[in-house]
Design a protein around this motif. Sequence first.
Motif: not given
Length: 76
Positions: A3-9, A14-18
């Motif tokens: 769940a944490a991994r999915a949230r970070l993805i 959404a923010t364009g972060a790598e």
Amino acid sequence: NAAARARLIAIAAATGAELIDPTTSLCEGNTCHVLDANGAPVYTDTTHMRPSYSRRVANYLDDLVMPPRAGAAKAP
């Protein structure tokens, strides 16, 4: 941790972060081992790796944080 991994993805998308995803280096497919090759525990609790293990295996960050060595070829 899924769940944490999915949230970070989702946040990265959404923010364009790598996203730096360690699971490709630390896990085999969908299996993340809890013991290292010598039988020592990998984690200090349910989500945090032992510092000694992290130092040994976290080389997936080297190309991102270490300056290039003289004469070394750049990664594509």
